[in-house]
Design an enzyme around this catalytic site. Sequence first.
Site, mmCIF file in Angstrom:
data_model
loop_
_atom_site.group_PDB
_atom_site.id
_atom_site.type_symbol
_atom_site.label_atom_id
_atom_site.label_comp_id
_atom_site.label_asym_id
_atom_site.label_seq_id
_atom_site.Cartn_x
_atom_site.Cartn_y
_atom_site.Cartn_z
ATOM 1 N N GLN A 1 -7.607 -10.406 -43.155
ATOM 2 C CA GLN A 1 -7.425 -9.967 -41.773
ATOM 3 C C GLN A 1 -6.249 -10.680 -41.123
ATOM 4 O O GLN A 1 -5.919 -10.414 -39.990
ATOM 5 C CB GLN A 1 -8.687 -10.279 -40.955
ATOM 6 C CG GLN A 1 -9.911 -9.510 -41.392
ATOM 7 C CD GLN A 1 -11.180 -10.015 -40.722
ATOM 8 O OE1 GLN A 1 -12.118 -10.408 -41.387
ATOM 9 N NE2 GLN A 1 -11.218 -10.021 -39.398
ATOM 10 N N PHE B 1 -15.061 -8.126 -41.150
ATOM 11 C CA PHE B 1 -16.079 -8.644 -40.226
ATOM 12 C C PHE B 1 -15.853 -10.103 -39.833
ATOM 13 O O PHE B 1 -16.775 -10.772 -39.391
ATOM 14 C CB PHE B 1 -17.496 -8.479 -40.821
ATOM 15 C CG PHE B 1 -17.740 -7.128 -41.423
ATOM 16 C CD1 PHE B 1 -17.798 -5.999 -40.613
ATOM 17 C CD2 PHE B 1 -17.894 -6.976 -42.796
ATOM 18 C CE1 PHE B 1 -18.006 -4.740 -41.167
ATOM 19 C CE2 PHE B 1 -18.101 -5.716 -43.357
ATOM 20 C CZ PHE B 1 -18.156 -4.600 -42.541
ATOM 21 N N GLU C 1 -10.785 -13.631 -42.196
ATOM 22 C CA GLU C 1 -9.802 -14.143 -41.237
ATOM 23 C C GLU C 1 -9.103 -15.368 -41.815
ATOM 24 O O GLU C 1 -7.884 -15.465 -41.781
ATOM 25 C CB GLU C 1 -10.479 -14.485 -39.897
ATOM 26 C CG GLU C 1 -9.465 -14.967 -38.864
ATOM 27 C CD GLU C 1 -10.002 -15.032 -37.444
ATOM 28 O OE1 GLU C 1 -11.066 -14.433 -37.187
ATOM 29 O OE2 GLU C 1 -9.361 -15.663 -36.594
ATOM 30 N N ARG D 1 -16.730 -20.226 -28.104
ATOM 31 C CA ARG D 1 -17.109 -18.878 -27.681
ATOM 32 C C ARG D 1 -18.621 -18.759 -27.489
ATOM 33 O O ARG D 1 -19.088 -17.957 -26.678
ATOM 34 C CB ARG D 1 -16.589 -17.819 -28.663
ATOM 35 C CG ARG D 1 -16.766 -16.384 -28.156
ATOM 36 C CD ARG D 1 -16.030 -15.349 -28.998
ATOM 37 N NE ARG D 1 -14.646 -15.165 -28.593
ATOM 38 C CZ ARG D 1 -14.217 -14.236 -27.721
ATOM 39 N NH1 ARG D 1 -15.083 -13.410 -27.162
ATOM 40 N NH2 ARG D 1 -12.957 -14.132 -27.412
ATOM 41 N N ARG E 1 -17.830 -11.408 -36.744
ATOM 42 C CA ARG E 1 -18.056 -10.464 -35.639
ATOM 43 C C ARG E 1 -18.875 -11.087 -34.493
ATOM 44 O O ARG E 1 -20.080 -11.305 -34.635
ATOM 45 C CB ARG E 1 -18.791 -9.253 -36.194
ATOM 46 C CG ARG E 1 -18.666 -8.014 -35.340
ATOM 47 C CD ARG E 1 -19.361 -6.862 -36.068
ATOM 48 N NE ARG E 1 -18.870 -5.565 -35.601
ATOM 49 C CZ ARG E 1 -19.096 -4.410 -36.225
ATOM 50 N NH1 ARG E 1 -19.792 -4.386 -37.336
ATOM 51 N NH2 ARG E 1 -18.628 -3.281 -35.739
ATOM 52 N N PHE F 1 -18.145 -14.071 -33.275
ATOM 53 C CA PHE F 1 -17.437 -15.353 -33.282
ATOM 54 C C PHE F 1 -18.141 -16.417 -32.445
ATOM 55 O O PHE F 1 -17.541 -17.067 -31.608
ATOM 56 C CB PHE F 1 -16.018 -15.092 -32.747
ATOM 57 C CG PHE F 1 -14.963 -16.079 -33.191
ATOM 58 C CD1 PHE F 1 -14.495 -16.079 -34.493
ATOM 59 C CD2 PHE F 1 -14.411 -16.979 -32.291
ATOM 60 C CE1 PHE F 1 -13.494 -16.959 -34.891
ATOM 61 C CE2 PHE F 1 -13.416 -17.874 -32.681
ATOM 62 C CZ PHE F 1 -12.958 -17.852 -33.986
ATOM 63 N N THR G 1 -9.528 -16.775 -27.179
ATOM 64 C CA THR G 1 -9.502 -17.889 -26.236
ATOM 65 C C THR G 1 -8.332 -18.823 -26.544
ATOM 66 O O THR G 1 -7.937 -19.619 -25.700
ATOM 67 C CB THR G 1 -10.831 -18.669 -26.265
ATOM 68 O OG1 THR G 1 -11.098 -19.081 -27.611
ATOM 69 C CG2 THR G 1 -11.968 -17.783 -25.780
ATOM 70 N N ALA H 1 -11.336 -10.838 -32.966
ATOM 71 C CA ALA H 1 -11.660 -10.884 -31.540
ATOM 72 C C ALA H 1 -11.658 -9.487 -30.924
ATOM 73 O O ALA H 1 -11.391 -9.339 -29.731
ATOM 74 C CB ALA H 1 -10.701 -11.817 -30.797
ATOM 75 N N GLU I 1 -16.689 -6.161 -31.576
ATOM 76 C CA GLU I 1 -17.756 -7.161 -31.508
ATOM 77 C C GLU I 1 -18.861 -6.893 -30.489
ATOM 78 O O GLU I 1 -20.027 -7.157 -30.784
ATOM 79 C CB GLU I 1 -17.138 -8.538 -31.219
ATOM 80 C CG GLU I 1 -16.283 -9.054 -32.359
ATOM 81 C CD GLU I 1 -15.397 -10.205 -31.912
ATOM 82 O OE1 GLU I 1 -14.513 -9.989 -31.055
ATOM 83 O OE2 GLU I 1 -15.592 -11.322 -32.397
#
Lengths: 497, 779
Positions: B214, B245, B249, B327, B359, B361, B459, B528, B730
Site C-alpha cells: 500500500q 486492509f 502499509e 488514533r 482498517r 488504525f 494525523t 487512512a 474505514e
Amino acid sequence: MSSAIRSSIRFLLNDQTVELSGFAPDLTVLDWLRIERRLTGTKEGCAEGDCGACTVLVGRMIDGMLTYESVNACIRFVGSLDATHVVTIEYLNRPDGELAPVQQAMVDLHGSQCGFCTPGIVASLQALWLSDPEPGVKDVERALQGNLCRCTGYEPIVRAALAASKIEPDEDNDRLVRAREETARKLIELADGARVEIDHPEGKTFIPASADDLAEIYEANPKATLVAGSTDVGLWVTKGMRAIAPVIFVGHLTDLQTIEETEEGLKIGAGVSYSMARGAILSQVPQLAELWDRLGGEQVRNMGTIGGNIANGSPIGDTPPPLIALGATLTLRKGSARRTLPLEDFFIAYGKQDRAGGEFVESVTVPAVPEDAHFAVYKISKRRDEDISALCAAFLIELDSDSHVATARIAFGGMAGTPKRATHVEECLIGARWGWTAVQAAQAELENDYSPLTDWRASADYRMRVAQNLLTRFFLETSGAPARLDTSEPLMMEAGE
Amino acid sequence: MNKSFKPDVNAETVDGGAHVARPHDSAIKHVTGKAIYIDDMAEPAGTLHAYLGLSTRAHARITSMDLARVRAAPGVKLVLTGGDVPGINDISPAGLNDEPVLAEGEVKFYGQPVFCVVAETRHLARKAAQLAQIEYEDLPYATDVVAAIEAGHDHVCTPLTLKRGDVDAGLARAPNRLKGEMRVGGQDHFYLEGHISMAIPGEDDEVTVWASTQHPSEIQHMVGHALGVPSHSVNVQVRRMGGGFGGKETQGNQFAALAAIAAKKLNVPVKIRPDRDDDMSITGKRHDFHIDYDVGYDDDGRILAFDGTFAARCGFSADLSGPVTDRALFHADNCYYYEDVRLASRPMMTNTVSNTAFRGFGGPQGLIGAERVIEEIAYKLGRDPLDIRKINFYGGEGRNLTPYHQTVEDNIIGRIVEELEESSDYQARRKAIVAFNENSPVIRKGIALTPVKFGISFTATWYNQAGALVHVYRDGSLHLNHGGTEMGQGLNTKVAQALAEEFQVDFAMIKITATNTGKVPNTSATAASSGTDLNAMAAVNAARQIKERLVDFASEKYSVPKETIVFEPNRVRVGNQVFSFAEFIDQAYMARVQLSAAGFYKTPKIHWDRATGKGRPFYYYAYGAAVSEVSVDTLTGEYQVDRADILHDVGKSLNPAIDKGQVEGAFIQGMGWLTTEELWWDDKGMLRTHAPSTYKIPLASDRPRIFNVKLADWSENREMTIRRSKAVGEPPFMLPVSVLEAISMAVASIGDYRTCPCLDAPATPERVLMAVERLKAGA
C-alpha cells in the site's frame, strides 16, 4: 490383475488432453497449473484447502454421469487426476469468449473487489450453477463455505449466484455443457483399467486399477501413503513438508465408492466422498443433515472421503462420534483377508488405530436409527461452517414404555485423544427415568469420561461445560422444546433490494 | 479501450463519470482470472526464489546459528543473515532503528526472521530453510499486554495524553461513577493474496521491485536504506494487491528489502512469497487493547467525566504503533461530548510480531471503549443504551469540542440515528425481543443501535498530500497514474471516474496504470481511507492544468473568449464549433501544447500539535450507524446475526456501488474482529492461529440473515472534497460494534438486564457462554 501397467496418467485440461509421466508423487495440481502450465488465474491463498482461491472444477464419471465438482487444487495431487477433466477459470467463459452468466452476474452486481478470491468463487458458483437449477440462499452459502472473501462481505456474491441461476446452462453459454457427450466419451476411453506406476526420484506413485489391485500393491508396499481425497495428506505436504512417497492413490477406485443397503445397515465404501454419500446417508439418518453440511467446505466434501475421515484417526474427526453412537462397524482389508470390527474399537489411542501395515479401510456400515429412538448430533465450533469442531457430540437413546432409558450410546469427539464413547454417562442413564434428574446426574458423569484439553479452539472448561449443556439440549429436544438457533432459509432477498 | 472503441460524441453525459455506480475497472479481469498479481507475472529468465528462516523463541539470545546444511541443500544459491545487509539492517517505518531486516544476536518474537535462503525454486528454498540449526539462550518474555505492563516493559514509542477540563474534579463531582476494563482482541488482515515481492536488478545500483504494498514510496526508501543506495536507484511498482486492509502499509518492507538484496548480490531476479502460515506469523496485525475507564455521569446518563487508559499490544518494535494508539484516543469519544476528559495511551512492547495498521488504525479500539461505557451506564440506570447515546451526542451550546480541541462542525449523527431508528423499526423490535426473551429459556435475542463518527485525514499532517500524472495522447486516450494503490477498494475506478468527469470523456478512454515511484514521487501510503480524497484531487488538478492550456490554445486559435470553450461529453465546444475530443487534442498537439501534467493536492485546514494535544487533525468526519439483532444459544454460546440495518454517510458518493461494497465488506470484517477471529498465542509465545484452518474470518453463511445497507444519499461533504464525497474505507468497520452489543443484550437477559455482561472481544461462543454462566451464577 496387474496385467497392464501404464507409466503415465492421462486427463483432460480445459480443451486439451494431457499425458504426464515422471512427476513427483506430491506434486500439487495448483503448482502444476500455475508453474508448469502458466494457468495463473487459479490462485494460492492458503495452501491448506480452507480459502478456496485455488478452486477448480474436476469432472469425473460418477455412476455413468459426467459430474463436475469444485475441488481445492492446492491440496490435491496431480496423481489423482487420471481420467478426469480439470477445468480452470481460463475455460469458464462462454464458448464465444464472452462472460458466462456467473461471471457476468459477478461483474454486474459488484461481486469482486480485490479480485484475488474471485476466480475460486466463480469456479464454486459455476459448479453450483451447473448442478442446481434453483438454488436458495442456503444452497449458495453452502456452495461458498469453502471460499473466503475478505473484501465484499459476500452479499453481492450471493446475489450474483442467485441472479445467474435465472439463466439455464446450455450449449451456447457453457463449454462444459456443449462438450458434455464428447468429454464423457473421452473420460471413459481414458479409464482403460490399467494400473499406473510413475517413477520419480522422490518416490513412486501407484494408481491401482481396482480395489483388488490396491490390496495387492499395498500389501507389497505397506509403508506407502494411501491418498483418497487428500484433504488431510495434502497438508502433510503443503504445511508439514513431509515426504509421503511411495503414494497409492485410491480416490478414483469406483469399487470403493459403492453404497449398498444391507441387513446390517448402509454399507458405504471407504472411497465415497461426503458429497457422494450425502443423499443416501441423509435419507437413512436425517439427523445427520446439519453436521453433513458443516463438514469442511464444499470442495473438501467433494474430495474428502468417509473412509479417510475414519482412517486418519483424528480425535476431532466429525463423522466418528455419530457413527459410533449409531453402532457402525468398519471393514478392513489386507490382501484378500477382511475383518470387521466395531468402529469405536478402531481408535486405540491418540494417533494409534487398529490397522496393520498394508491393511486399509474398505467400508463402513452404518445401522439405521432404531425406530422410536432419539438420536441427535451436535457440532460446536468457533465459526459455524467450515471449521474444525471444538467438540462434537452424538446421542442415541431408546426409552422403554415407562420412559426409562433402555439403551444409550453416546460418543464425543474433541474431548479426548480419540473419538470416544461416554461410558459413565451411558451407565448412569440406563435404567433411569428420562428426566431432569437423570440428565443432571449424567452431566456430572461426563467428568469421569473425559478430561479435555485447552487449545486455540476452546478451553478445557468450555468443552466440558458445553458437553454437559448438550445433554440438556438433547433432553429438551427429545421433549419437543426448541433449543437450537433457527437456521432456516435466510430472508435476505425479501428485505434486500 | 480497444482500438475499435468510438466514444459517443453526441452523448448527453459521459459513460462512467462521477457519481455513477459503474463496476470496478478490473471486474472483468477478476472474474476471468486475467487480472495479474505479482505471483502471476511471467518471471524473467533465471528468477530465483527466497524463503525465510524463523526464530522459534519468543525472546532469546542466539548462541549459535549453523546454516551449513541450509547452504548445502539442493538448489540453494545464497543464504543471507543480518550481517549480509549491505546498507542498514533496519526497516523501521518509525525511523527508530528498532526493526531489523534479519535479526542479529537476539530474537524478540516467535517467528522473527533470522536468515533468508535463495534457491532455484520456492519449494527448494522452503525446504532448505527447515535445515538450520540454531541454538538459543532464553530470555524473559511477555506476549500479552497486561503481562507486559506487569513485567515493566517499555513503551515502543512516546505515549500520548489528551486532556480537556479537569477530569479528577469532574469525577469527584459526578453523582455516579463507574470503573471498568475491557479487553479487545487483535485481528489478522487475512488479505487473500499474501505478501510477495519480486526484485529485478538493473545497471549500477538500480533495482526494480514489484511489491504487494500500500506504500510504494516506503518500500522504495526501505529498499534504498537496506541496500545503502539513494531512493532514485530504486523503482517500485504495484498494479494491484489482492487485499491490503492496512496489512501492506509497512509489512512489505522486509520482503522487498530481502528480494532486492538477494537480486543485487546474485544479479538475477529474486522473488519471495511466504506461505500463508509464515505470512501470518511474520507480519503484524491489529493491536489488541486493554482499556481501563473511570467515568462520572449524572442520573440521566450524561457523561460528565471520562478518564480512559488505552494500553496496546504493540509487539517488539514501534512500527506504526504511535499513530495507531494516538488514533485510538482520537476516537475514544466517538460521537459523545465529555465535559472533563483525560485519555492516555500505553503503547506496550510485547514479545510478539510488531503490530501495524489495520482498517480503522486504532480508531475501532478507541471507539469500542466509548461504547462500552455507554452500555455500562445504560445497564446501571436500567435504560436502553440508545437513550444514553442520544443524550451524550455532540451538539448544542458548548458541546462540540473534542478531547483534542477540534470543534465538530459537520455533525449529522442525530439525523442518521433518527432515520435508522425509524427505518429499522428499532423500538418495536426491541420491545418484541424483550417479550420473546421472557418466554424463551434457551435462545435469547438482543438488539443494539450503535453510531460511528470517524475522523478523516492522516494525523501525521504531512501525509495528507498526493500526486498524479496524467497524459493525453494524440488519439484522445488518457493515461492515468497517481500515488495511490489499488487493493480492491476501487480507488483506481473512482479516480478515473473523477478524471472522466473532469475531461468529459468516457471512462473507457482512460488507461489506469500501475503505481510507480518513478512516475509520482514521495507518495503517501494508501491508508487512512484517504486514497480517493487525495489522489482524485491530484488527478483533477493535473487535468485542470491540461485543460487550462487547451483553453488558452483554442481561445487563441479560434479567437473566441475562453468562457465559450466547453468540455462536453467526448467533445469540445469552441465558440460555435464542436470537435470530437480526439480531434481537438490532435489539433492541440500540432500546435505544440503540452498534453501531460503532474497534479498535486494537499488537504487544507488541518494542523496538529501532539505536544499540546491540540489542533485540527481531521479535515472532516464521516458518520454512520447500524442496528444489529442477534440470537444467542445460552447452552453453547453459539449465536447468529439475524438482521443488520445500516445507514452510512459517504457524502455525495463518487460511486455508490463501490461505496456500498466498502460498507458491506467493512461490516462483515468488523463483525469477524468482534466475534470469531481470535488470535491465540501458546505459552511459548507462538501464535497458534496462523492459518484459515485455525483463524476464522466470516463466511458467506455468517452474513446477517437480513442485511439492509443504505448510503445516506442526502449527505454532502461540507468541505471541498472531490465532488463533495467522503472517505469510506474505514468508518463502516466500526458499525458491527452493534453486533457485539446485541450479543451482550441477549446475554444480559439472563440477569434481567440489570448487569452489563462486559463481554470482551472477540466474543467467541466460548466467551459468550462464560458470560452467560457468570450471569447465571450472579442471578
